[in-house]
Design a protein around this motif. Structure first.
Motif, PDB file in Angstrom:
ATOM      1  N   GLU A 249      18.039  19.625  42.871  1.00  0.00           N
ATOM      2  CA  GLU A 249      18.850  18.401  42.839  1.00  0.00           C
ATOM      3  C   GLU A 249      20.317  18.711  43.150  1.00  0.00           C
ATOM      4  N   GLU A 250      20.833  19.784  42.533  1.00  0.00           N
ATOM      5  CA  GLU A 250      22.221  20.169  42.783  1.00  0.00           C
ATOM      6  C   GLU A 250      22.388  20.644  44.220  1.00  0.00           C
ATOM      7  N   GLY A 253      22.237  17.677  46.598  1.00  0.00           N
ATOM      8  CA  GLY A 253      23.314  16.736  46.307  1.00  0.00           C
ATOM      9  C   GLY A 253      24.665  17.145  46.856  1.00  0.00           C
TER      10      GLY A 253
END
Length: 512
Positions: A249-250, A253
């Protein structure tokens, strides 16, 4: 009068230069480095960089001669860009966005670069994705006078193998030179941390430094996680180690942030992980060591062991560390494919410089001049700057390259090992299990993550977007993406390279 108009960098041998040029050594770095540049220019003129060690790019205005003098260091660790306006002004800076903000700049895409980018995954050569914005290439200086630009080369990587020394002789010279360089890398009042992977380069840098704290990236998937090896190295050397766990996710993102701050698209998946490492490290220090440079100088990549097998055929295909799309593939997916616009043309002059040398020297020379500047150093500079972190690379030094340039290839790679002499030198301060550990590279589990529907929604959306329609045959690139998701994981680099361009274009031509 000479005025410093632009400067980014760190001059390592500042103390010796202050003595030689009559500059007060008690001045702060912010005060003394501009004085060094001015005095060095007054003393040595266009030869000034031959007296300087470090990382630097700068512009000086000579008021008496009405002349602008711009210079980039020998290996291009710091960037420098320039742009001629329609009314004859020269815009310049170490950031493209500096140029874009000035009067006279006209933003226009240089679409030719996309065709090259799809093979290389980075921007090689002097042109950029912004039409008219050019890079001053490493080892060059630029003079702008009377409305005319003159560019000269002051440094060319040369290789002159010396067969008279033994492996131990070379290892001793490497180690003694690094011992000499390290006191210059930082001042006594500065506190530095060090990036640490499981590899020999960052481990050697750490062992030679006084850094008490190290930072490493890790992943939940143990197949890609070097952080355990880094922790073991830190423990052996008695240093602290902080592990940054990167989640998918990081990772996804932060891609738009990376492409914006990179200023050029970059398809190196490790750049995203490096960005996260920079941002984490900047929370508790402003100065960090990193180990770039040794692979290209001393034969660090596994593919270098194939150099002899490639032989003279190299100059027909080897364009650097990456070459992920062939011409027929690009014809298949690009709407505006140009015949004759070939990546190999970027390196023809480099092969001409090394005509009489062995294949490994040729491969190294291409990577030193093309890959290091276009990918590795760009990434380090842009993402550390965005984080407010200064990174110093002790192994990227002309004195280190001087050793590599004289070292026969048999001490760089053999059938079992790469970077042989360098590892032998590192073993003077590291356990052999670390010094001779197999090279893994800065690996990222993107090959797996990007096929997961939980994380690839923006990739899928970009591949079907109006932006994609401008440049690609959308059915063709989605065919590649679908085959990748269906299980052909070897296609991940092609998907990622297309995606990073689309994200970058969105940042610079759609959102802004």
């Amino acid at each position: 009068m000479i005025t410093v108009k632009e400067y980014r960098g760190h001059i390592r041998n500042w103390s010796a230069l202050c003595d030689e040029l009559g500059i007060d050594k008690t001045l702060s770095r912010e005060e003394r480095e501009p004085q060094i540049l001015v005095k060095a220019y007054e003393t040595w003129g266009t030869e000034m960089a031959n007296h300087m060690h470090g990382m630097f790019a700068f512009a000086l205005w000579d008021d008496e001669a009405q002349k602008l003098f711009c210079l980039r260091d020998q290996f291009g660790t710091k960037p420098f860009y320039y742009y001629e306006t329609k009314d004859g002004k020269l815009l310049y800076g170490t950031m493209i966005r500096q140029i874009m903000e000035q009067d006279g700049f006209e933003k226009e895409l240089n679409e030719d670069m996309l065709q090259l980018y799809l093979s290389l995954t980075y921007v090689a050569g002097e042109d950029t994705f912004f039409k008219g914005v050019k890079k001053l290439l490493p080892g060059r200086y630029l003079i702008w006078q009377d409305g005319k630009i003159t560019i000269e080369r002051y440094f060319t990587p040369e290789f002159h193998p010396d067969e008279s020394k033994s492996l131990e002789d070379w290892a001793d010279e490497i180690h003694e030179t690094i011992q000499k360089i390290f006191p210059e890398v930082k001042e006594d009042n500065e506190v530095a941390e060090s990036f640490l992977s499981g590899g020999v380069d960052s481990s050697y840098v750490l062992a030679m430094s006084d850094a008490k704290r190290t930072g490493s990236c890790g992943y939940e998937d143990e197949r890609f996680d070097e952080s355990g090896l880094a922790k073991k190295t830190a423990d052996i050397l008695g240093r602290e180690n902080e592990r940054c766990l990167i989640t998918p996710e990081e990772y996804f993102g932060i891609v738009p942030y990376v492409m914006y701050n990179m200023e050029q698209p970059l398809g190196d998946a490790s750049a995203i992980a490096f960005t996260i490492a920079c941002n984490e490290t900047a929370k508790h220090t402003k100065l960090c060591y990193s180990g770039e440079g040794a692979d290209e100088f001393f034969g660090g990549y596994n593919m270098y062991r194939n150099a002899e097998r490639y032989g003279d055929n190299l100059k027909t295909f080897y364009v650097g560390n990456t070459n992920i799309m062939k011409e027929d593939e690009k014809k298949q997916i690009l709407k505006n494919y140009k015949e004759g616009l070939l990546p190999i043309d970027l390196v023809k002059d480099i092969y001409a410089e090394t005509e009489d040398l062995d294949p490994l020297a040729k491969m190294s020379n291409v990577d030193i001049q093309i890959w290091l500047e276009g990918d590795i150093y760009l990434n380090v500079d842009k993402m550390s700057t965005a984080a407010g972190l200064e990174i110093r690379m002790p192994l990227t030094d002309r004195r280190i390259f001087d050793i590599a340039s004289r070292m026969p290839s048999k001490y760089k790679v053999n059938e079992e090992q790469n970077k042989v002499a360098f590892r032998t030198a590192a073993a003077k301060v590291l356990p052999e299990e670390i010094a001779f550990r197999k090279k893994l590279g800065f690996i990222v589990p993107i090959r797996i993550w990007m096929a997961d529907s939980r994380y690839n929604q923006d990739v899928r959306a970009k591949f079907r977007s109006n932006i994609a329609e401008k440049f690609f045959k959308v059915d063709e690139i989605n065919k590649i993406f679908d085959e990748y998701v269906a299980g052909d994981s070897d296609l991940w680099r092609k998907v990622w390279t297309i995606y990073t361009f689309l994200v970058w274009y969105d940042e610079y031509f759609e959102k802004r």
